[in-house]
Motif scaffolding. Sequence first.
Motif, PDB file in Angstrom:
ATOM      1  N   UNK B  48      57.206 -14.186 -26.811  1.00  0.00           N
ATOM      2  CA  UNK B  48      56.434 -13.452 -25.812  1.00  0.00           C
ATOM      3  C   UNK B  48      55.670 -12.277 -26.440  1.00  0.00           C
ATOM      4  N   UNK B  49      56.323 -11.591 -27.369  1.00  0.00           N
ATOM      5  CA  UNK B  49      55.759 -10.328 -27.878  1.00  0.00           C
ATOM      6  C   UNK B  49      54.761 -10.531 -29.027  1.00  0.00           C
ATOM      7  N   UNK B  50      55.126 -11.391 -29.981  1.00  0.00           N
ATOM      8  CA  UNK B  50      54.317 -11.540 -31.198  1.00  0.00           C
ATOM      9  C   UNK B  50      52.855 -11.903 -30.931  1.00  0.00           C
ATOM     10  N   UNK B  51      52.570 -12.879 -30.052  1.00  0.00           N
ATOM     11  CA  UNK B  51      51.146 -13.217 -29.822  1.00  0.00           C
ATOM     12  C   UNK B  51      50.338 -12.031 -29.316  1.00  0.00           C
ATOM     13  N   UNK B  52      50.923 -11.230 -28.431  1.00  0.00           N
ATOM     14  CA  UNK B  52      50.177 -10.082 -27.893  1.00  0.00           C
ATOM     15  C   UNK B  52      50.022  -8.988 -28.941  1.00  0.00           C
ATOM     16  N   UNK B  53      51.022  -8.852 -29.805  1.00  0.00           N
ATOM     17  CA  UNK B  53      50.889  -7.873 -30.894  1.00  0.00           C
ATOM     18  C   UNK B  53      49.762  -8.300 -31.839  1.00  0.00           C
ATOM     19  N   UNK B  54      49.656  -9.603 -32.085  1.00  0.00           N
ATOM     20  CA  UNK B  54      48.575 -10.109 -32.939  1.00  0.00           C
ATOM     21  C   UNK B  54      47.209  -9.856 -32.287  1.00  0.00           C
ATOM     22  N   UNK B  55      47.134 -10.090 -30.981  1.00  0.00           N
ATOM     23  CA  UNK B  55      45.860  -9.874 -30.277  1.00  0.00           C
ATOM     24  C   UNK B  55      45.479  -8.392 -30.312  1.00  0.00           C
ATOM     25  N   UNK B  56      46.435  -7.527 -29.995  1.00  0.00           N
ATOM     26  CA  UNK B  56      46.158  -6.084 -29.969  1.00  0.00           C
ATOM     27  C   UNK B  56      45.733  -5.601 -31.363  1.00  0.00           C
TER      28      UNK B  56
END
Lengths: 136, 157
Positions: B48-56
Amino acid sequence: MTPLRQAALLCALALLPTLVSAAWHRGVWADDPARLQPGEVSLDAVKSWPEPPLWVDARPRAAFEAGHVPEAVLLNEDEWAALLPGFLARWQPGARVVVYCDSVECDASASVARRLREEAGLPDVFVLHGGWEALR
Amino acid sequence: MIQHILRLALAGVFLTAGALKAWEPARFALDVHHYQLLPWALSAAVAFYLPWLEIVCGAALFVRKAERGAFGIIMILLTAFLAALLSAWSRGLDISCGCFGGSGSANYPLAITLDLALLAAAAFLFRSLNREAKPAPAPPADAHADAAPTPPHPDRD
């Protein structure tokens, strides 16, 4: 702003959509592949059996022909009547039967296993947890 | 010029990889789980967290006030990905890389080469930023200044 503070801010910023996504897809938390359903067996457990089971491939014929467990018998619900005699000819009394379909998300193996228990009266029929995805 | 291209490529990779995985967290959770490094709950949390961290972080590469922090996180992430890939390869796991979502067996040499190339690009860009931020060198000292005490160099403090 120092790089460390920038990084902390970015990590915090990523948390917001994460929480929304985790709430939206909350079913994922319960999809633990290690959690077995009644009648299911894991690949590790099958490997620990003293005798290899009789494998049953419950997927469509095209998927079976594209690749399957060596010695597996094709037995799916679409061709049930035509394929069942061939399966019964391979089955030996006392043999364990393990049925598989594509992955944790398919139901074909559970349906075929249920029919083998109820209609063919076989005692030791199991569903492989994770299906073909776990076998590859 | 090369720095702009590298920055665009790095941001593009992180934005694309993040978006593809954020779209299907259930599939990515399985990919993470197949590395056999984390229990399911942590695999799901990472998914859940890693993809959004990559996007940000990919987006933050274009924000001057956040780019250093983004480069730092990206380098840490790429190092972690490298360790995970090497660990899986050494154990002979036939799993999907999970790098860009999708399925299929991981091509370990290709995935590791791509990871190292991105890591080198991120390190080069981060170093370039630090060079740009250094103050201009002091003007050459004239003859009268020879007797004056030399101020300590900031890097040697």
